[in-house]
Motif scaffolding. Structure first.
Motif, PDB file in Angstrom:
ATOM      1  N   GLU A  79      16.664 -36.601  -2.295  1.00 34.86           N
ATOM      2  CA  GLU A  79      15.090 -36.891  -2.158  1.00 34.86           C
ATOM      3  C   GLU A  79      14.146 -35.780  -2.417  1.00 34.86           C
ATOM      4  O   GLU A  79      12.933 -36.059  -2.960  1.00 34.86           O
ATOM      5  CB  GLU A  79      14.830 -37.747  -0.832  1.00 34.86           C
ATOM      6  N   ILE A  80      14.354 -34.703  -1.915  1.00 31.51           N
ATOM      7  CA  ILE A  80      13.500 -33.461  -2.192  1.00 31.51           C
ATOM      8  C   ILE A  80      13.430 -33.160  -3.517  1.00 31.51           C
ATOM      9  O   ILE A  80      12.311 -32.861  -4.137  1.00 31.51           O
ATOM     10  CB  ILE A  80      14.049 -32.250  -1.304  1.00 31.51           C
ATOM     11  N   THR A  81      14.591 -33.390  -4.299  1.00 27.42           N
ATOM     12  CA  THR A  81      14.608 -33.078  -5.582  1.00 27.42           C
ATOM     13  C   THR A  81      13.523 -34.029  -6.286  1.00 27.42           C
ATOM     14  O   THR A  81      12.848 -33.684  -6.974  1.00 27.42           O
ATOM     15  CB  THR A  81      16.014 -32.996  -6.301  1.00 27.42           C
ATOM     16  N   ASN A  82      13.791 -35.299  -5.907  1.00 22.56           N
ATOM     17  CA  ASN A  82      12.781 -36.359  -6.477  1.00 22.56           C
ATOM     18  C   ASN A  82      11.155 -36.206  -6.217  1.00 22.56           C
ATOM     19  O   ASN A  82      10.764 -36.110  -7.187  1.00 22.56           O
ATOM     20  CB  ASN A  82      13.213 -37.716  -5.908  1.00 22.56           C
ATOM     21  N   MET A  83      11.133 -35.781  -4.845  1.00 25.10           N
ATOM     22  CA  MET A  83       9.597 -35.514  -4.697  1.00 25.10           C
ATOM     23  C   MET A  83       9.061 -34.290  -5.370  1.00 25.10           C
ATOM     24  O   MET A  83       8.199 -34.395  -5.936  1.00 25.10           O
ATOM     25  CB  MET A  83       9.705 -35.219  -3.161  1.00 25.10           C
ATOM     26  N   THR A 137      10.193 -33.178  -8.292  1.00 26.53           N
ATOM     27  CA  THR A 137      10.233 -33.250  -9.659  1.00 26.53           C
ATOM     28  C   THR A 137       8.765 -34.072 -10.051  1.00 26.53           C
ATOM     29  O   THR A 137       8.076 -34.175 -10.844  1.00 26.53           O
ATOM     30  CB  THR A 137      11.412 -34.210 -10.201  1.00 26.53           C
ATOM     31  N   GLY A 138       8.617 -35.318  -8.880  1.00 26.98           N
ATOM     32  CA  GLY A 138       7.568 -36.260  -9.200  1.00 26.98           C
ATOM     33  C   GLY A 138       6.392 -35.388  -9.054  1.00 26.98           C
ATOM     34  O   GLY A 138       5.332 -35.386  -9.978  1.00 26.98           O
ATOM     35  N   MET A 163       1.709 -32.683 -12.536  1.00 28.90           N
ATOM     36  CA  MET A 163       1.006 -31.681 -12.734  1.00 28.90           C
ATOM     37  C   MET A 163       1.232 -31.125 -14.398  1.00 28.90           C
ATOM     38  O   MET A 163       0.154 -30.916 -15.052  1.00 28.90           O
ATOM     39  CB  MET A 163       1.339 -30.236 -12.187  1.00 28.90           C
ATOM     40  N   LEU A 164       2.311 -31.582 -14.825  1.00 29.75           N
ATOM     41  CA  LEU A 164       2.732 -31.280 -16.296  1.00 29.75           C
ATOM     42  C   LEU A 164       1.869 -32.216 -17.182  1.00 29.75           C
ATOM     43  O   LEU A 164       1.371 -32.161 -18.303  1.00 29.75           O
ATOM     44  CB  LEU A 164       4.190 -31.495 -16.477  1.00 29.75           C
ATOM     45  N   SER A 165       1.569 -33.500 -16.754  1.00 29.27           N
ATOM     46  CA  SER A 165       1.017 -34.500 -17.155  1.00 29.27           C
ATOM     47  C   SER A 165      -0.393 -34.276 -17.498  1.00 29.27           C
ATOM     48  O   SER A 165      -0.924 -34.538 -18.511  1.00 29.27           O
ATOM     49  CB  SER A 165       1.133 -35.772 -16.553  1.00 29.27           C
TER      50      SER A 165
END
Length: 154
Positions: free
Chosen positions: A91-95, A97-98, A103-105
């Motif tokens: 879940e932390i990995t998901n958060m 990455t989200g 930011m990348l977008s």
């Protein structure tokens, strides 16, 4: 490796740990990683693909830090790494990455991301989905370290 890709993930990781787990992590000096052996006890790995590149990110926690993170986030937790802890790391990995994807977008990089895979155990391996070098950044806390790794195609 493009630092424009790294900074959003690092920033997102520090933000997630600060806001969700009330923990401050201090980034240490980045370095190139020479093998696939994880530095900690439980890792989340997620693949990413864009028109510009493909790559992957992993977040690895030392056991003590993973357990302390669970206790800070939900008020209680197990005394050893178990399915609850591996779910938390996923879940932390998901958060993270989200947050980084957002930011990348804003910078014009659109990534599609896979579902994170979680691996645990002493000396487990992390196989990145890219051909580029692996950059690892240790993140220190009073409970132990986390490690964030990136690899993108050149």
């Amino acid at each position: 490796m493009n630092v424009e890709f790294i900074n959003p993930f690092l920033s997102s990781m520090l933000n997630v740990m600060s806001t969700m787990a009330q923990m401050e992590l201090t980034p240490e000096k980045p370095r190139l990683k020479k093998n696939e052996v994880a530095q900690g006890d439980v890792s989340g790995l997620i693949g990413m693909v864009s028109e510009q590149t493909k790559g992957s990110l992993s977040i690895t926690f030392e056991g003590k830090l993973a357990l302390a993170t669970m206790k800070n986030m939900v008020g209680e937790g197990p005394d050893e790494i178990n399915e609850e802890i591996t779910d938390l790391v996923g879940e932390i990995t998901n958060m993270v990455t989200g947050g980084a994807k957002r930011m990348l977008s804003e910078k014009g990089f659109e990534f599609d991301m896979a579902t994170p895979m979680v691996v645990s155990g002493t000396k487990h391996t992390i196989t990145h989905k890219a051909d580029g070098p692996i950059v690892i950044i240790p993140l220190a806390s009073k409970f132990g370290k986390a490690y964030i790794e990136f690899s993108f195609d050149k």
